[in-house]
Design an enzyme around this catalytic site. Structure first.
Site, PDB file in Angstrom:
ATOM      1  N   GLU A 485       0.819  -1.225   0.000  1.00 55.59           N
ATOM      2  CA  GLU A 485       0.000   0.000   0.000  1.00 55.59           C
ATOM      3  C   GLU A 485       0.847   1.267   0.000  1.00 55.59           C
ATOM      4  O   GLU A 485       0.306   2.368   0.057  1.00 55.59           O
ATOM      5  CB  GLU A 485      -0.952  -0.021   1.205  1.00 55.59           C
ATOM      6  N   LYS A 597       5.832  -1.863   1.784  1.00 58.26           N
ATOM      7  CA  LYS A 597       5.181  -2.066   3.088  1.00 58.26           C
ATOM      8  C   LYS A 597       5.119  -3.547   3.450  1.00 58.26           C
ATOM      9  O   LYS A 597       5.324  -3.935   4.593  1.00 58.26           O
ATOM     10  CB  LYS A 597       3.763  -1.492   3.020  1.00 58.26           C
TER      11      LYS A 597
HETATM   12  C1  BGC Z   1      -2.504  -3.976   5.012  1.00 61.65           C
HETATM   13  C2  BGC Z   1      -3.596  -4.682   4.252  1.00 61.65           C
HETATM   14  C3  BGC Z   1      -4.478  -5.406   5.237  1.00 61.65           C
HETATM   15  C4  BGC Z   1      -4.992  -4.463   6.312  1.00 61.65           C
HETATM   16  C5  BGC Z   1      -5.746  -5.194   7.413  1.00 61.65           C
HETATM   17  C6  BGC Z   1      -3.132  -3.034   6.032  1.00 61.65           C
HETATM   18  O1  BGC Z   1      -2.134  -2.388   6.771  1.00 61.65           O
HETATM   19  O2  BGC Z   1      -1.678  -3.238   4.141  1.00 61.65           O
HETATM   20  O3  BGC Z   1      -3.038  -5.598   3.328  1.00 61.65           O
HETATM   21  O4  BGC Z   1      -5.540  -5.999   4.567  1.00 61.65           O
HETATM   22  O5  BGC Z   1      -3.915  -3.800   6.927  1.00 61.65           O
HETATM   23  O6  BGC Z   1      -4.886  -6.066   8.084  1.00 61.65           O
END
Ligand code: BGC
Length: 768
Positions: A485, A597
């Site tokens: 992300e 990330k």
């Molecule tokens: C992650 C996602 C994940 C979400 C809930 C985020 O920080 O990047 O991939 O689905 O957290 O755990």
């Protein structure tokens, strides 16, 4: 690193009280049973740092979306898991002084989560203003046997002089969420009353109209003599019973508090309050010790098939048991309307909603530990949301089904553009779970009943989301966010394209397979969802002509188009003071950087272990891992599995430890918000799929075990197609035992091993 908790194989122990880490401890010591959960809050008043939390599975509030600039298609709301009626609390006075650990003088503080028994205990000595020492103790559990019940044993014992003890055990419905967007009260009162000594508050959630009824009653005694309570209540949402007594040295003031929660998810509206009162009354009749005993037995049964034993490394052992404990507290599989929120029942954040975390991380854990029906419940959950997923795709002007990134009931309820609209890779994880289930269990019937519907609609989505680039003669997927992300709106995220190609291929294979094996059923499904040969052909064409960005000079997959335009640094180049970058850098800087990330390219290697050879995996791991900051709880565990896969065992161990102790050691500096349930599952993957090398191919269960240097041995139990198999790994030797079920042949390293139901340990020596 300064550890907050003591290492112990079965417990998490906190012997030091520190206001700054109190909310972390509250998350760690949360108790739940799949139906309801409670943070490890103190029972008595506490005016220090605390996040009070009582959560009820499936009960949520659609909190109005808060954004600066409204964009078409934004979901109206972000579903919030609700902080519900506080049921565990008491007020305690000793010689008229209110006990509040933030204000009074105390010594010998200890709190303990016992994972074997499923209990949370505390103890401390209060020193009153006049110097009297009084020991306070509590033990709490949330029944794994009777889902609507929990109980507390609370004791007050003068260690020197006699004291006056006054205690009010109460329910308080005047509660709010810390993460509320507009500081709204999410509940409205229905009734507050006392029946036969049982306090009850029944409330309804605003907008969603869930009715939740909370009851509590007590048995209080001093020196074996029962005390009668006096009703206390106000005009609002507060009701309880007051008890007081003089307590002599050597005798004990003891209170058993029984509490229950029932909801309109399980009962008719008119029945909810009555059922709640009934449950509390039954608990009071059954009595504390008997309830605790049956609760312990439930945990003993879970541990008998789900325990992972690690020898020679206490930190690893504590980490994995802690994680397994919280996974079984979070999801039992008894109700296919429920799912696994990334914080489980341990905090508000992430709305307690369903993310791709479930299919990608938690699903394989339940698939291999609990029986098939538990994993199947998770699949049925998505099947039941298919219609909403279709609507979701339609809203974006696309075909087929786009499952939400975050959901409670199948509707999208996350409101950040780059996540809601761009992180479409979640559709891939959902299709992958169908594949994973069928591959692991051999349960074809599931595919025919439910699976194909989901797969086909997902494939349809991808077929409408790709665009054909005639200059390259390839299909592309533009404007996405991959699992990483820290990049938004990128084109051709390699992972997303890989998952899309997989979905399209698998949907066409599944359709053809059912057509061959059960033409009648195929015709029915084809009629229901309008399957056509032309469309299947198109799925195959797109899948075979998908574009996969590549970095020729390094011979690795490109995370997305343009990745090489970035300044390529490694995490070692970052000063410690910049980490985690998501708490220290501007979003702009993060997006432009090369830092990753969480597992992105590497995530696909985890899903498709047989598709890429070791050299390919190594090259990509060597390129991407040094740039990965692991600032998501989904990261270290997957990198750990891959590190084991390619023989980087030291790295695998380091990452395993990080994943398994993410919360106990507060690695990401956010455990106070609640636990990272996805990482709890991920750490199990790091052991069983990583070090243990579990894979299933062509119906054959395989292991490729390795022993990390820090361990002298480890063992785990796997449920596979009606059998329970124990794998015990030592240096150069693996023992395999069939504990339950019919004889089976498995593979360990390159040996075919026949296991018979005779509890014999078959030993395989060394890799051959
Ligand atoms: C992650 C996602 C994940 C979400 C809930 C985020 O920080 O990047 O991939 O689905 O957290 O755990």
């Amino acid at each position: 690193m300064k550890r907050i908790f003591e290492a112990d194989p079965w417990k998490v122990i906190g012997n030091v009280f520190d206001n700054d880490t109190n909310e972390i401890a509250e998350s760690i010591m949360s108790l739940a049973n799949g139906h309801m959960g409670f943070r490890g809050n103190f029972e008595e008043d506490f005016s220090g740092s605390t996040l009070k939390g009582t959560y009820i599975a499936g009960v949520y509030y659609p909190d109005k979306t808060k954004v600066g600039w409204w964009k078409n298609g934004y979901p109206e709301y972000f579903a919030k898991v609700l902080n519900a009626c506080d049921m565990i609390s008491i007020h305690l006075w000793i010689d008229g002084e209110k006990v509040d650990l933030s204000k009074c003088h105390f010594e010998n503080f200890t709190r303990e989560l016992d994972m074997k028994q499923g209990t949370f205990t505390r103890k401390f000595d209060v020193i009153t203003m006049t110097g009297k020492r009084v020991r306070v103790g509590s033990l709490r559990f949330v029944s794994m046997e009777k889902k609507e019940i929990g109980a507390i044993r609370y004791t007050v014992q003068p260690l020197g002089d006699s004291v006056d003890v006054r205690l009010i055990s109460y329910l308080n419905g005047d509660v709010r969420n810390r993460d509320s967007n507009f500081d709204d009260m999410f509940w409205e009162k229905i009734s507050v009353a006392s029946h036969d000594g049982i306090s009850n508050i029944t409330m309804a959630t605003k907008k969603t109209g869930f009715i939740v009824s909370s009851s509590a009653c007590e048995q209080v005694a001093v020196k074996g003599v029962d005390l009668k309570g006096t009703l206390v209540s106000d005009d609002g949402l507060y009701i309880g019973n007051e008890y007081s007594s003089r307590v002599e040295p050597g005798s004990l003031f003891i209170m058993f508090k029984y509490f229950s929660i029932t909801t309109s998810r399980d009962y008719e509206t008119s029945e909810v309050t009555g059922k709640s009162l009934e449950r509390a009354s039954e608990a009071r009749e059954t009595r504390f010790d008997a309830l605790l005993e049956e609760h312990r037995k439930s945990w003993a049964s879970i541990w008998s098939y789900a325990d992972v034993v690690i020898e020679g490394d206490m930190l690893s052992q504590q980490g994995i048991r802690f994680n397994i404990f919280h996974l079984f507290q979070t999801y039992t599989g008894h109700d296919n309307r429920l799912n696994i929120g990334p914080k489980g029942f341990t905090g508000e954040k992430y709305g307690g909603s369903t993310y791709w975390d479930t299919e990608a991380f938690c699903f394989p854990f339940f698939l291999s530990t609990a029986r098939e029906d538990v994993a199947r419940s998770l699949l049925i959950y998505r099947y039941n949301h298919l219609e909403n997923a279709r609507k979701n795709a339609k809203k974006l002007g696309l075909e087929g089904a786009l499952y939400p990134m975050v959901t409670m009931n199948g509707e999208e309820c996350h409101n950040e553009w780059e996540i809601t609209f761009e992180e479409i890779h979640r559709n891939g994880a959902i299709a992958y779970a169908v594949y994973n289930y069928v591959n692991y269990t051999g349960d074809e019937e599931y595919l025919q009943e439910y699976g194909l519907h989901v797969l086909y609609e997902i494939a349809r989505f991808w077929a409408s989301r790709v665009n054909y680039n005639p200059r390259k003669g390839k299909y592309m997927i533009l404007g996405v966010t991959g699992p990483n992300e820290y990049e938004n709106n990128v084109s051709n995220n390699w992972y997303t394209n890989t998952m899309a190609a997989f979905c399209l291929r698998y949907a066409s294979e599944a359709a053809d397979g059912i057509r061959k094996r059960n033409p009648g059923r195929f015709a029915e499904i084809a009629g229901e969802i309008n399957i056509s040969d032309d469309e299947i052909k198109r799925f195959v064409t797109i899948s075979e002509n998908m574009y996969f960005p590549y970095i020729d000079e390094l011979d690795v997959f490109a995370q997305q188009d343009g990745f090489m335009d970035k300044e390529l640094l490694t995490v070692d180049d970052l000063p410690l003071s910049d980490r985690p970058i998501n708490q220290n850098w501007s979003w702009d800087r993060i997006l432009r950087s090369c830092f990753i990330k969480q597992a992105d390219v590497i995530q696909a290697f985890y899903f498709f272990p047989f598709e890429y050879d070791t050299d390919v995996k190594k090259r990509n791991f060597d390129f991407y891992e040094p740039m990965t900051v692991h600032e998501s709880s989904l990261s270290s565990c997957i990198y750990s599995v891959l590190a084991s896969d390619i023989g980087y065992y030291d790295k695998a161990y380091e990452l395993y430890l990080r994943a398994s102790r993410l919360d106990i050691d507060n690695y990401n500096n956010d455990t106070e918000d609640g636990l990272h349930i996805t990482s709890t599952a991920g750490s199990w993957l790091a052991i069983v799929h990583g070090f243990g090398g579990l894979r299933v191919k062509d119906g054959l269960l395989r292991f490729n075990p390795a022993l990390p240097e820090e361990w002298t041995g480890y063992s785990f139990i796997i449920y596979f197609r009606g059998r329970r198999i124990k794998i015990n790994v030592r240096e150069d030797m693996v023992g395999a035992t069939l504990l339950e079920g019919e004889a089976i042949t498995i593979r360990i390293w390159n040996n075919e091993v026949d296991l018979y139901n005779d509890n014999k340990v078959i030993e395989i020596k060394g890799k051959s």
